[in-house]
Scaffold this active site. Structure first.
Site, PDB file in Angstrom:
ATOM      1  N   ASP A  29      28.944 -38.767  -5.071  1.00 32.23           N
ATOM      2  CA  ASP A  29      29.079 -40.106  -4.014  1.00 32.23           C
ATOM      3  C   ASP A  29      29.945 -41.192  -4.903  1.00 32.23           C
ATOM      4  O   ASP A  29      30.164 -42.331  -4.059  1.00 32.23           O
ATOM      5  CB  ASP A  29      27.695 -40.462  -3.791  1.00 32.23           C
ATOM      6  CG  ASP A  29      26.795 -41.132  -4.988  1.00 32.23           C
ATOM      7  OD1 ASP A  29      27.374 -41.196  -5.856  1.00 32.23           O
ATOM      8  OD2 ASP A  29      25.601 -41.240  -4.598  1.00 32.23           O
ATOM      9  N   ASP A 140      19.427 -33.626  -8.976  1.00 31.55           N
ATOM     10  CA  ASP A 140      20.816 -33.599  -8.088  1.00 31.55           C
ATOM     11  C   ASP A 140      21.785 -33.387  -8.904  1.00 31.55           C
ATOM     12  O   ASP A 140      22.371 -34.565  -9.525  1.00 31.55           O
ATOM     13  CB  ASP A 140      20.775 -34.573  -7.488  1.00 31.55           C
ATOM     14  CG  ASP A 140      21.519 -34.554  -6.062  1.00 31.55           C
ATOM     15  OD1 ASP A 140      21.996 -33.402  -5.607  1.00 31.55           O
ATOM     16  OD2 ASP A 140      21.513 -35.629  -5.159  1.00 31.55           O
TER      17      ASP A 140
END
Length: 376
Positions: A29, A140
């Site tokens: 991100d 993640d």
């Protein structure tokens, strides 16, 4: 489920090494990692972050690029790379059962994948972020092209949105070609070494952080030496974070405030991250739930071996190290070397001259000191 192994220390204290089984997702991100804020854990310095031009930032209080007007992003060299055919290094956002940021920020874990095409392969990751929307023992993994997830700092960093779904990212290796140059290698890694595995499960154990990861993040836990060293093979082809790693090493020392080794874990900042999402996602911004923003100069990053594309859906983000095609001397007398091994070189370095790659692979320059055979 998580278990603990008590390790005896020379001193009066003992540290428990986290271990157990877990689940992975992926993301990129571009946001400032949660462990990049000061006061998260007892470390020498918070994880490095970079500005939108991938230059290291020394101000640990710089606003997250995922917030309006923010200037701190995850450095592109937080991208994963292959050490050899069976081992890779990288970074991740984590949420470990029974732990907190004080115990996992900047800690390293050796993952052994148990499902999917990467079953049996290992990956050592450093936790630089916290996943507020993740389940227990959930890692993640940061990988360009994995989807931005809840937060998107990539659009403001690169001036345009990265391709792919919000959760899962892109689905083919060729889509990596549309990514910023600094993210392409990490994007290719997903389809090559990682074989486009779709959120594989794994077993994990806490280990001492490899120098290559510490050089990139600039963050080392005070208790790092209390954990066991990784026992697997780390030698084969060691594409250590090239110039970027070196740059980070010095940048980390000069750019970040150092903490005394005896300092106890500091209280973490309150989190300002949004709630969980449809898919395992990554936290984004400030203390507690920020995204891992590894701070390392972008310039050059350890190039990732390029393998065969695969399709898959993943969870988040995108970024990568840049790579330069290395020149191969067609007249080299050296014997050929297999994929992921060092190639190139000069007569002064190798008695037989340039080391050529075996058929089906080519010599790719990782940085000014190292070139590696990468599958065509």
């Amino acid at each position: 489920m998580r278990s603990y192994t008590l390790l005896a220390l020379a001193g009066p204290l003992a540290v428990s090494a986290a271990s157990g089984s877990g689940h992975s997702t992926r993301y990129w991100d571009c946001c400032k990692p949660s462990c990049s804020w000061s006061g998260k854990a007892a470390v020498n310095a918070p994880a490095l972050t970079c500005d939108k031009n991938d230059n290291p930032i020394s101000n640990t209080n710089a606003v997250n690029g995922c917030e309006g007007g923010g200037s701190a992003y995850a450095c592109t060299n937080y991208s994963p790379w292959a050490v050899n055919d069976e081992l890779a290094y990288g970074f991740a956002a984590t949420k470990i059962s029974g732990g907190s940021e004080a115990s996992w920020c900047c800690a390293c874990y050796a993952l052994t994948f148990t499902t999917g095409p990467v079953k049996g392969k290992k990956m050592i990751v450093q936790s630089t972020n916290t996943g507020g929307d993740l389940g227990d023992n959930h890692f993640d993994l940061m990988m360009p092209g994995g989807g931005v997830g809840i937060f998107d700092g990539c659009t403001s960093e690169f001036g345009k949105a990265l391709g792919g779904a919000q959760y899962g990212g892109i689905s083919s290796r060729s889509e990596c070609d549309s990514y910023p140059e600094l993210l392409k290698d990490g994007c290719h890694w997903r389809f090559d070494w990682f074989e486009n595995a779709d959120n594989p499960d794994f077993t994990f154990e806490q280990v001492q952080c490899p120098k290559a990861l510490l050089d990139i993040s600039g963050c080392k836990r005070d208790d790092d030496s209390s954990f066991p060293a990784f026992k697997g093979d780390t030698s084969a082809s060691k594409p250590q974070p090239s110039s970027s790693a070196k740059k980070t090493t010095s940048a980390a020392a000069a750019a970040q405030p150092q903490k005394t080794k005896d300092s106890a874990p500091v209280v973490q900042k309150s989190s300002t991250k949004p709630a969980a999402q449809p898919e395992p996602t990554k936290p984004a911004d400030k203390p507690q739930t920020d995204k891992p923003v590894a701070t390392k100069p972008a310039a050059t990053k350890p190039a990732q071996p390029v393998n065969k594309p695969k399709t898959t859906q993943k969870v988040r983000g995108t970024k990568t190290r840049g790579s330069c095609p290395a020149k191969t001397d067609a007249t080299a007398k050296a014997s050929v070397v297999p994929a992921y091994y060092q190639c190139g070189g000069s007569k002064s370095a190798y008695p037989n001259g340039n080391l050529a790659c075996a058929t089906g692979s080519k010599c790719v320059k990782q940085n000014e000191y190292y070139s590696q055979c990468v599958p065509n």
